[in-house]
Scaffold this motif. Structure first.
Motif, short mmCIF file in Angstrom:
data_model
loop_
_atom_site.label_atom_id
_atom_site.label_comp_id
_atom_site.label_asym_id
_atom_site.label_seq_id
_atom_site.Cartn_x
_atom_site.Cartn_y
_atom_site.Cartn_z
N GLY A 7 0.79 -1.22 0.00
CA GLY A 7 0.00 0.00 0.00
C GLY A 7 0.82 1.27 0.00
O GLY A 7 0.26 2.36 -0.05
N ARG A 18 -3.46 4.06 2.73
CA ARG A 18 -3.87 2.95 3.58
C ARG A 18 -2.93 1.78 3.35
O ARG A 18 -2.80 1.28 2.24
CB ARG A 18 -5.30 2.53 3.28
CG ARG A 18 -5.84 1.46 4.23
CD ARG A 18 -7.29 1.19 3.96
NE ARG A 18 -7.91 0.35 4.98
CZ ARG A 18 -8.30 -0.90 4.77
NH1 ARG A 18 -8.13 -1.46 3.59
NH2 ARG A 18 -8.86 -1.59 5.74
N SER A 20 -1.68 -2.13 4.20
CA SER A 20 -2.22 -3.43 4.59
C SER A 20 -1.07 -4.37 4.91
O SER A 20 0.00 -4.28 4.32
CB SER A 20 -3.05 -4.03 3.46
OG SER A 20 -4.16 -3.22 3.15
N CYS A 21 -1.32 -5.25 5.86
CA CYS A 21 -0.34 -6.28 6.21
C CYS A 21 -1.07 -7.61 6.22
O CYS A 21 -2.04 -7.79 6.98
CB CYS A 21 0.26 -5.99 7.57
SG CYS A 21 1.30 -7.33 8.19
N ALA A 22 -0.61 -8.51 5.38
CA ALA A 22 -1.20 -9.84 5.31
C ALA A 22 -0.26 -10.84 5.95
O ALA A 22 0.93 -10.90 5.58
CB ALA A 22 -1.48 -10.21 3.86
N ARG A 69 -7.45 -4.10 12.68
CA ARG A 69 -7.11 -5.48 12.36
C ARG A 69 -8.35 -6.26 11.99
O ARG A 69 -9.46 -5.94 12.46
CB ARG A 69 -6.37 -6.15 13.53
CG ARG A 69 -7.19 -6.30 14.79
CD ARG A 69 -6.32 -6.73 15.98
NE ARG A 69 -5.69 -8.03 15.76
CZ ARG A 69 -4.66 -8.48 16.48
NH1 ARG A 69 -4.15 -7.73 17.45
NH2 ARG A 69 -4.16 -9.67 16.24
N SER A 75 -5.08 -10.05 8.96
CA SER A 75 -4.59 -8.79 8.40
C SER A 75 -4.62 -7.66 9.42
O SER A 75 -5.45 -7.64 10.33
CB SER A 75 -5.45 -8.39 7.19
OG SER A 75 -5.29 -9.32 6.13
N TYR A 77 -4.12 -3.23 9.38
CA TYR A 77 -4.17 -2.08 8.49
C TYR A 77 -3.68 -0.83 9.20
O TYR A 77 -3.73 -0.73 10.43
CB TYR A 77 -5.60 -1.85 8.00
CG TYR A 77 -6.22 -3.09 7.41
CD1 TYR A 77 -7.07 -3.89 8.17
CD2 TYR A 77 -5.95 -3.48 6.10
CE1 TYR A 77 -7.64 -5.05 7.64
CE2 TYR A 77 -6.51 -4.63 5.57
CZ TYR A 77 -7.35 -5.41 6.34
OH TYR A 77 -7.90 -6.55 5.82
N GLN A 79 -4.41 3.22 8.42
CA GLN A 79 -4.95 4.35 7.66
C GLN A 79 -4.17 5.59 8.06
O GLN A 79 -4.15 5.95 9.24
CB GLN A 79 -6.44 4.54 7.95
CG GLN A 79 -7.05 5.74 7.25
CD GLN A 79 -7.07 5.59 5.73
OE1 GLN A 79 -7.40 4.53 5.22
NE2 GLN A 79 -6.71 6.66 5.02
#
Length: 112
Positions: A7, A18, A20-22, A69, A75, A77, A79
């Protein structure tokens, strides 16, 4: 568990992004965090989350960043609003303390 942040990109000051972490596995039981490493700086915690009722931010991002989360999606997140040039850096996610292998991170560059 492997972590993949995404992101990042180039954004003008005042803009939003924003992240994201997967995670490749469950992180449900962990307090998770976003870390940032700016140019020439050490990696630092920017925001942490245990639950939606239990979040922590460093002072410089409080009121501008929101961590969240979704444990069903493994995941986390971030913002980021009202971005400033000093927010520039590579952002990583990891647990607290950061004992999972670090992913590559995602670079956020804020231009003035």
């Amino acid at each position: 568990v492997q972590l993949q942040a995404s992101g990042g990109g180039l954004v003008r000051a005042g803009g939003s992004r924003r992240l994201s972490c997967a995670a490749s596995g469950s992180v449900y039981s962990y307090e998770m965090a976003w870390y940032r490493q700016g140019p020439g700086n050490q990696r630092e915690v920017v925001a942490r989350i245990r639950s939606s009722a239990n979040r922590y931010y460093i002072k410089s991002v409080e009121g501008r960043f929101t961590i969240s989360r979704d444990d069903a999606k493994n995941s986390v997140y971030l913002q980021m609003n009202s971005l400033k040039p000093e927010d520039t850096g590579t952002y990583y996610c990891n647990k607290v303390p950061p004992t999972l292998p670090w992913g590559e991170g995602t670079l956020v560059t804020v231009s003035s």
